[in-house]
Design a protein around this motif. Structure first.
Motif, short mmCIF file in Angstrom:
data_model
loop_
_atom_site.label_atom_id
_atom_site.label_comp_id
_atom_site.label_asym_id
_atom_site.label_seq_id
_atom_site.Cartn_x
_atom_site.Cartn_y
_atom_site.Cartn_z
N ALA A 1 113.68 18.85 6.89
CA ALA A 1 114.61 17.86 7.43
C ALA A 1 115.90 18.41 7.78
O ALA A 1 116.72 18.26 8.74
CB ALA A 1 114.63 16.57 6.80
N VAL A 2 116.56 18.97 6.56
CA VAL A 2 118.02 19.44 6.47
C VAL A 2 118.34 20.32 7.55
O VAL A 2 119.62 20.39 8.08
CB VAL A 2 118.54 19.58 5.12
CG1 VAL A 2 118.22 21.16 4.70
CG2 VAL A 2 120.04 19.35 5.16
N GLU B 1 120.56 21.58 13.02
CA GLU B 1 120.83 21.83 14.57
C GLU B 1 121.35 20.78 15.45
O GLU B 1 121.89 21.03 15.98
CB GLU B 1 119.12 22.13 14.60
CG GLU B 1 119.06 22.62 15.96
CD GLU B 1 118.54 21.52 17.03
OE1 GLU B 1 118.39 21.93 18.37
OE2 GLU B 1 118.18 20.34 16.72
N ARG B 2 120.74 19.34 14.73
CA ARG B 2 121.29 18.37 15.37
C ARG B 2 122.94 18.05 15.50
O ARG B 2 123.49 17.76 16.54
CB ARG B 2 120.84 17.05 15.12
CG ARG B 2 119.48 16.75 15.34
CD ARG B 2 119.20 16.45 16.73
NE ARG B 2 117.74 16.29 17.06
CZ ARG B 2 116.88 17.16 17.34
NH1 ARG B 2 116.90 18.28 17.36
NH2 ARG B 2 115.40 16.68 17.78
N LEU B 3 123.44 18.30 14.27
CA LEU B 3 124.94 18.47 14.13
C LEU B 3 125.72 19.50 14.71
O LEU B 3 126.87 19.56 14.45
CB LEU B 3 125.21 18.03 12.57
CG LEU B 3 124.76 16.97 12.05
CD1 LEU B 3 124.82 16.64 10.79
CD2 LEU B 3 125.21 15.49 12.95
N ASN B 4 124.81 20.37 15.08
CA ASN B 4 125.59 21.70 15.58
C ASN B 4 126.36 22.73 14.49
O ASN B 4 127.57 22.86 14.89
CB ASN B 4 126.26 21.46 16.97
CG ASN B 4 126.66 22.73 17.80
OD1 ASN B 4 126.12 23.76 17.66
ND2 ASN B 4 127.86 22.68 18.38
N VAL B 5 125.95 22.56 13.26
CA VAL B 5 126.60 23.35 12.25
C VAL B 5 125.87 24.50 12.15
O VAL B 5 124.81 24.66 12.27
CB VAL B 5 126.78 22.35 11.00
CG1 VAL B 5 127.46 21.40 11.15
CG2 VAL B 5 125.10 22.22 10.38
N GLY B 6 126.65 25.79 11.59
CA GLY B 6 125.93 27.05 11.39
C GLY B 6 125.02 26.87 10.29
O GLY B 6 124.83 26.15 9.45
N GLY C 1 123.43 24.99 4.22
CA GLY C 1 123.12 25.28 2.72
C GLY C 1 124.47 24.77 1.96
O GLY C 1 124.00 24.08 0.99
N THR C 2 125.54 25.13 2.37
CA THR C 2 126.70 25.09 1.54
C THR C 2 127.37 23.48 1.84
O THR C 2 127.82 22.99 0.60
CB THR C 2 127.95 25.98 1.96
OG1 THR C 2 128.27 25.73 3.50
CG2 THR C 2 127.56 27.46 1.74
N ILE C 3 126.99 22.87 2.67
CA ILE C 3 127.47 21.30 3.21
C ILE C 3 126.36 20.38 2.96
O ILE C 3 126.34 19.54 2.14
CB ILE C 3 128.31 21.40 4.53
CG1 ILE C 3 129.44 22.17 4.31
CG2 ILE C 3 128.65 19.93 4.59
CD1 ILE C 3 130.47 21.92 3.25
N VAL D 1 114.40 13.03 11.99
CA VAL D 1 115.24 13.69 11.20
C VAL D 1 115.76 13.23 10.00
O VAL D 1 115.95 13.47 9.03
CB VAL D 1 116.13 14.68 12.10
CG1 VAL D 1 117.01 15.58 11.28
CG2 VAL D 1 115.35 15.40 13.04
N VAL D 2 116.63 12.25 10.71
CA VAL D 2 117.53 11.45 9.65
C VAL D 2 116.58 10.39 8.79
O VAL D 2 116.82 10.50 7.43
CB VAL D 2 118.46 10.39 10.55
CG1 VAL D 2 119.13 9.27 9.62
CG2 VAL D 2 119.44 11.03 11.42
N ALA D 3 115.69 9.96 9.05
CA ALA D 3 114.66 9.15 8.15
C ALA D 3 114.03 10.10 7.23
O ALA D 3 114.08 9.76 6.00
CB ALA D 3 113.65 8.54 8.98
N GLN D 4 113.76 11.30 7.51
CA GLN D 4 113.12 12.14 6.58
C GLN D 4 114.01 12.60 5.60
O GLN D 4 113.77 12.79 4.51
CB GLN D 4 112.36 13.26 7.29
CG GLN D 4 111.52 14.27 6.26
CD GLN D 4 110.78 15.31 7.17
OE1 GLN D 4 110.36 14.92 8.16
NE2 GLN D 4 110.92 16.53 6.77
N THR D 5 115.19 12.86 5.91
CA THR D 5 116.29 13.32 5.14
C THR D 5 116.72 12.33 4.24
O THR D 5 116.64 12.49 2.84
CB THR D 5 117.65 13.70 6.04
OG1 THR D 5 117.33 14.83 7.04
CG2 THR D 5 118.67 14.27 4.98
#
Length: 354
Positions: free
Chosen positions: A24-25, A30-35, A40-42, A211-215
């Motif tokens: 999920a993460v 991908e949804r938040l457009n982070v690298g 992993g780090t955040i 995605v949010v629910a599974q996370t």
């Protein structure tokens, strides 16, 4: 016997929940457009370390005695120790097993050893490219001075020491901002096809709500299972002849960092070593700042011999990793050696506790 059964059930629940969480993460990133590295780090690190920070907060704010509050201080020191030693060591061991298994499979198929250096577990850098190594080293360089200040504050007493806890929150805020900015700037990162979201396995692009629910659901299960895992260790330790102090200092830190360790195992198994190492380094930054800030605000933050020893071993492990990175020799075997620092910590506890 029931405590051993519950311990096993909790461990299985944590592993399965982490399988769903890492799935999920990655979609959340991908949804938040982070690298990819920031996943992993955040994101992953924040998700798995947040419950532990809440436990520290509850311990130091609701503890009726100073001894009860000291449990939170011990957790703030034990987390980074377990991550810098056991978590990196397990990751190195998993890399060794994975690469040797791949080499044997290639040998069985072709009848000749592979020519790719990556197939030889003891020679290839575990971090992959030089850029990945520099990123991981930068995290450790951030962690080390913050951790040194954290330990030094445990040896002194002055009137405004609690207020310094706010500086630790600020340090993590700066790290968070830097990671997000650098991950979005790294446009040359290779794109990897994500596995289907387990909650919607047939959808090529899952719904954001799924995605949010599974996370969130997996984080709740991880938090509850890890909490009960620690409780079972508290009961089983004395059954095995271990004192409550030894159980708290040796076993509980590994139990509380089990989600990060499981994440690393899963990502190495999937061939995503960079995410595994980034998750550990990101979790270490959280453990070095957030629980420490909470502890400084609500406790005396006064270290005894055992806590000081844990701080020294943690710093020694990080220096060892940094030297290996500088020499471009952070191989799986050298990562595995990091777990030896935890053994050294256990041996050093014997004269301290006696």
């Amino acid at each position: 016997m029931i405590h051993f059964v519950l311990l096993l059930v909790c461990a299985v629940a944590i592993y399965l929940s982490c399988e769903w969480f890492v799935n999920a993460v990655e979609w959340l990133g991908e949804r938040l457009n982070v690298g990819k590295m920031a996943v992993g780090t955040i994101l992953a690190a924040f998700g798995t370390a947040l419950p532990e920070s809440v436990v520290t907060l509850v311990a130091v704010t609701t503890g009726g005695t100073e001894e009860a509050k000291d449990i939170g201080v011990g957790a703030a020191m034990g987390g980074p120790l377990a991550l810098a030693t056991v978590a990196y060591g397990v990751t190195g061991a998993m890399l060794l097993l994975k690469r040797r298994r791949e080499r044997l499979a290639f040998l069985a198929t072709t009848g000749m050893p592979p020519s790719d250096p990556a197939a030889y577990p003891d020679t290839e850098d575990a971090t992959g490219t030089e850029r990945d190594m520099k990123r991981l080293a930068k995290d450790q360089k951030w962690f080390l001075p913050i951790f040194i200040v954290k330990v030094a504050l445990g040896l002194v007493a002055f009137a405004f020491k609690p207020a310094l806890g706010l500086l630790f929150f600020a340090a993590y805020a700066v790290y968070f901002w830097r990671e997000i900015r650098s991950s979005r700037a790294a446009e040359d990162e290779e794109e990897e096809e994500l596995e289907p979201l387990k909650l919607q396995p047939k959808a090529a692009s899952p719904s954001t709500w799924a995605v949010v629910a599974q996370t969130l659901a997996t984080l709740v299960v991880i938090f509850i299972a890890a909490h009960f895992f620690v409780k079972q260790l508290d009961v089983i330790g004395p059954m095995l002849g271990l004192s409550a102090t030894v159980t708290a200092l040796l076993l509980s830190p590994i139990a509380t960092e089990l989600p990060e360790i499981m994440n690393a195992v899963i990502w190495v198994r999937q061939g995503k070593t960079k995410l595994a190492l980034a998750n550990i380094s990101g979790a270490m930054m959280i453990q070095a700042t957030v629980p420490s800030g909470i502890g400084l605000l609500f406790t005396r933050w006064d270290f005894d011999g055992a806590l000081l020893w844990s701080g020294l071993i943690t710093m020694a492990a990080i220096v060892y990793l940094l030297l290996s990175m500088r020499a471009h020799r952070l191989t799986p075997r050298r990562l595995t050696v990091a777990a030896g620092f935890y053994v050294l910590f256990a041996l050093g506890l014997i004269p301290i506790l006696s």
